[in-house]
Design a protein around this motif. Sequence first.
Motif, PDB file in Angstrom:
ATOM      1  N   VAL A   3       0.866  -1.180   0.000  1.00 27.33           N
ATOM      2  CA  VAL A   3       0.000   0.000   0.000  1.00 27.33           C
ATOM      3  C   VAL A   3       0.899   1.225   0.000  1.00 27.33           C
ATOM      4  O   VAL A   3       1.841   1.327   0.787  1.00 27.33           O
ATOM      5  CB  VAL A   3      -0.917   0.040   1.248  1.00 27.33           C
ATOM      6  N   VAL A   4       0.641   2.155  -0.937  1.00 30.70           N
ATOM      7  CA  VAL A   4       1.401   3.398  -1.035  1.00 30.70           C
ATOM      8  C   VAL A   4       0.402   4.541  -1.033  1.00 30.70           C
ATOM      9  O   VAL A   4      -0.583   4.512  -1.770  1.00 30.70           O
ATOM     10  CB  VAL A   4       2.239   3.438  -2.333  1.00 30.70           C
ATOM     11  N   ASN A   5       0.637   5.543  -0.194  1.00 35.01           N
ATOM     12  CA  ASN A   5      -0.219   6.725  -0.162  1.00 35.01           C
ATOM     13  C   ASN A   5       0.445   7.825  -0.979  1.00 35.01           C
ATOM     14  O   ASN A   5       1.502   8.340  -0.598  1.00 35.01           O
ATOM     15  CB  ASN A   5      -0.442   7.185   1.280  1.00 35.01           C
ATOM     16  N   VAL A   6      -0.168   8.194  -2.112  1.00 38.07           N
ATOM     17  CA  VAL A   6       0.448   9.170  -3.011  1.00 38.07           C
ATOM     18  C   VAL A   6       0.548  10.554  -2.395  1.00 38.07           C
ATOM     19  O   VAL A   6       1.369  11.366  -2.826  1.00 38.07           O
ATOM     20  CB  VAL A   6      -0.280   9.248  -4.368  1.00 38.07           C
ATOM     21  N   TYR A   7      -0.260  10.857  -1.398  1.00 36.04           N
ATOM     22  CA  TYR A   7      -0.195  12.171  -0.752  1.00 36.04           C
ATOM     23  C   TYR A   7       0.985  12.278   0.210  1.00 36.04           C
ATOM     24  O   TYR A   7       1.355  13.363   0.618  1.00 36.04           O
ATOM     25  CB  TYR A   7      -1.502  12.471  -0.015  1.00 36.04           C
ATOM     26  N   GLU A   8       1.580  11.134   0.569  1.00 36.81           N
ATOM     27  CA  GLU A   8       2.704  11.139   1.504  1.00 36.81           C
ATOM     28  C   GLU A   8       4.064  10.978   0.826  1.00 36.81           C
ATOM     29  O   GLU A   8       5.084  11.014   1.493  1.00 36.81           O
ATOM     30  CB  GLU A   8       2.510  10.024   2.532  1.00 36.81           C
ATOM     31  N   LEU A   9       4.084  10.799  -0.501  1.00 39.09           N
ATOM     32  CA  LEU A   9       5.343  10.568  -1.205  1.00 39.09           C
ATOM     33  C   LEU A   9       6.114  11.862  -1.438  1.00 39.09           C
ATOM     34  O   LEU A   9       5.536  12.866  -1.844  1.00 39.09           O
ATOM     35  CB  LEU A   9       5.080   9.902  -2.559  1.00 39.09           C
ATOM     36  N   ALA A  10       7.411  11.802  -1.206  1.00 40.39           N
ATOM     37  CA  ALA A  10       8.294  12.918  -1.530  1.00 40.39           C
ATOM     38  C   ALA A  10       8.840  12.696  -2.931  1.00 40.39           C
ATOM     39  O   ALA A  10       9.135  11.579  -3.328  1.00 40.39           O
ATOM     40  CB  ALA A  10       9.439  12.992  -0.520  1.00 40.39           C
ATOM     41  N   VAL A  11       8.964  13.781  -3.672  1.00 37.03           N
ATOM     42  CA  VAL A  11       9.450  13.718  -5.043  1.00 37.03           C
ATOM     43  C   VAL A  11      10.756  14.483  -5.131  1.00 37.03           C
ATOM     44  O   VAL A  11      10.839  15.623  -4.692  1.00 37.03           O
ATOM     45  CB  VAL A  11       8.412  14.328  -6.015  1.00 37.03           C
ATOM     46  N   GLU A  12      11.798  13.824  -5.694  1.00 35.99           N
ATOM     47  CA  GLU A  12      13.071  14.502  -5.912  1.00 35.99           C
ATOM     48  C   GLU A  12      13.095  15.062  -7.322  1.00 35.99           C
ATOM     49  O   GLU A  12      12.829  14.334  -8.282  1.00 35.99           O
ATOM     50  CB  GLU A  12      14.232  13.523  -5.736  1.00 35.99           C
ATOM     51  N   LEU A  13      13.414  16.341  -7.450  1.00 36.91           N
ATOM     52  CA  LEU A  13      13.483  16.958  -8.761  1.00 36.91           C
ATOM     53  C   LEU A  13      14.741  16.496  -9.479  1.00 36.91           C
ATOM     54  O   LEU A  13      15.782  16.295  -8.857  1.00 36.91           O
ATOM     55  CB  LEU A  13      13.464  18.473  -8.644  1.00 36.91           C
ATOM     56  N   ASP A  14      14.648  16.325 -10.793  1.00 39.69           N
ATOM     57  CA  ASP A  14      15.778  15.877 -11.591  1.00 39.69           C
ATOM     58  C   ASP A  14      16.420  17.090 -12.260  1.00 39.69           C
ATOM     59  O   ASP A  14      16.024  17.497 -13.349  1.00 39.69           O
ATOM     60  CB  ASP A  14      15.319  14.867 -12.638  1.00 39.69           C
ATOM     61  N   ARG A  27       8.240   6.443  -9.235  1.00 44.25           N
ATOM     62  CA  ARG A  27       7.586   5.329  -9.928  1.00 44.25           C
ATOM     63  C   ARG A  27       6.886   4.434  -8.913  1.00 44.25           C
ATOM     64  O   ARG A  27       7.543   3.773  -8.109  1.00 44.25           O
ATOM     65  CB  ARG A  27       8.601   4.550 -10.742  1.00 44.25           C
ATOM     66  N   LEU A  28       5.580   4.413  -8.993  1.00 41.10           N
ATOM     67  CA  LEU A  28       4.789   3.623  -8.053  1.00 41.10           C
ATOM     68  C   LEU A  28       4.621   2.185  -8.491  1.00 41.10           C
ATOM     69  O   LEU A  28       4.455   1.296  -7.653  1.00 41.10           O
ATOM     70  CB  LEU A  28       3.415   4.254  -7.851  1.00 41.10           C
ATOM     71  N   GLY A  29       4.644   1.939  -9.788  1.00 37.82           N
ATOM     72  CA  GLY A  29       4.472   0.571 -10.275  1.00 37.82           C
ATOM     73  C   GLY A  29       5.474  -0.370  -9.646  1.00 37.82           C
ATOM     74  O   GLY A  29       5.117  -1.443  -9.159  1.00 37.82           O
ATOM     75  N   ALA A  30       6.737   0.032  -9.647  1.00 41.27           N
ATOM     76  CA  ALA A  30       7.783  -0.802  -9.052  1.00 41.27           C
ATOM     77  C   ALA A  30       7.564  -0.977  -7.550  1.00 41.27           C
ATOM     78  O   ALA A  30       7.751  -2.071  -7.015  1.00 41.27           O
ATOM     79  CB  ALA A  30       9.149  -0.187  -9.323  1.00 41.27           C
ATOM     80  N   MET A  31       7.155   0.100  -6.878  1.00 42.12           N
ATOM     81  CA  MET A  31       6.904   0.018  -5.438  1.00 42.12           C
ATOM     82  C   MET A  31       5.794  -0.980  -5.110  1.00 42.12           C
ATOM     83  O   MET A  31       5.830  -1.632  -4.073  1.00 42.12           O
ATOM     84  CB  MET A  31       6.465   1.378  -4.884  1.00 42.12           C
ATOM     85  N   LEU A  32       4.812  -1.050  -6.002  1.00 39.99           N
ATOM     86  CA  LEU A  32       3.647  -1.900  -5.768  1.00 39.99           C
ATOM     87  C   LEU A  32       3.812  -3.307  -6.323  1.00 39.99           C
ATOM     88  O   LEU A  32       2.934  -4.148  -6.154  1.00 39.99           O
ATOM     89  CB  LEU A  32       2.402  -1.247  -6.383  1.00 39.99           C
ATOM     90  N   GLY A  38       2.227   0.713 -15.437  1.00 36.82           N
ATOM     91  CA  GLY A  38       3.180   1.616 -14.807  1.00 36.82           C
ATOM     92  C   GLY A  38       2.424   2.820 -14.268  1.00 36.82           C
ATOM     93  O   GLY A  38       1.417   3.246 -14.835  1.00 36.82           O
ATOM     94  N   MET A  39       2.901   3.365 -13.167  1.00 34.54           N
ATOM     95  CA  MET A  39       2.261   4.528 -12.555  1.00 34.54           C
ATOM     96  C   MET A  39       3.356   5.384 -11.940  1.00 34.54           C
ATOM     97  O   MET A  39       4.174   4.898 -11.179  1.00 34.54           O
ATOM     98  CB  MET A  39       1.270   4.077 -11.489  1.00 34.54           C
ATOM     99  N   THR A  40       3.361   6.655 -12.318  1.00 35.86           N
ATOM    100  CA  THR A  40       4.376   7.568 -11.806  1.00 35.86           C
ATOM    101  C   THR A  40       3.709   8.833 -11.310  1.00 35.86           C
ATOM    102  O   THR A  40       2.851   9.403 -11.986  1.00 35.86           O
ATOM    103  CB  THR A  40       5.397   7.930 -12.913  1.00 35.86           C
TER     104      THR A  40
END
Length: 155
Positions: A3-14, A27-32, A38-40
């Motif tokens: 289970v991944v909560n998208v509101y709690e994810l930190a995003v690193e800028l590239d 990338r959430l697909g790999a996490m799940l 695929g879901m990012t």
Amino acid sequence: MEVVNVYELAVELDVDDPPGYQGGGVRLGAMLGASLLGMTLYELPPGNRICPYHYEYGNEEWVLVMSGRPTLRTPGGERELEPGDVVCFPEGPDGAHSVAAAGDETVRVIMLSTKNKPDVSVYPDSDKFGVFPGNPDDDAIFRRGDGVDYFDGEL
């Protein structure tokens, strides 16, 4: 089952990406543990976009707006999306799209896609093709004018 909560994810800028494409993603697909989809989660600072305007053969993509008001470009023109909007980009030219943070606010969107291989991406603005057969050693991006005759180098 993860289970991944998208509101709690930190995003690193590239910051290694060129100006105009310096967003970040997770990338959430790999996490799940997903293999077919695929879901990012992308975060786009003002003035940036996820990727160049493109369409694909072999895959379908969707966008879900989480926050902000991104500008969506499609063959029909540009329009502003709002939180909660979902758009499907079918394969082929009718599914051409680009998502940008054109305003003065940061945008967060989720892109969902099938992960079929081979995949061909077409970039109409730069007249390029990307061919992604499933083995990174065979991936290639080239301009339409780089094409050769079928028998070139074979005889």
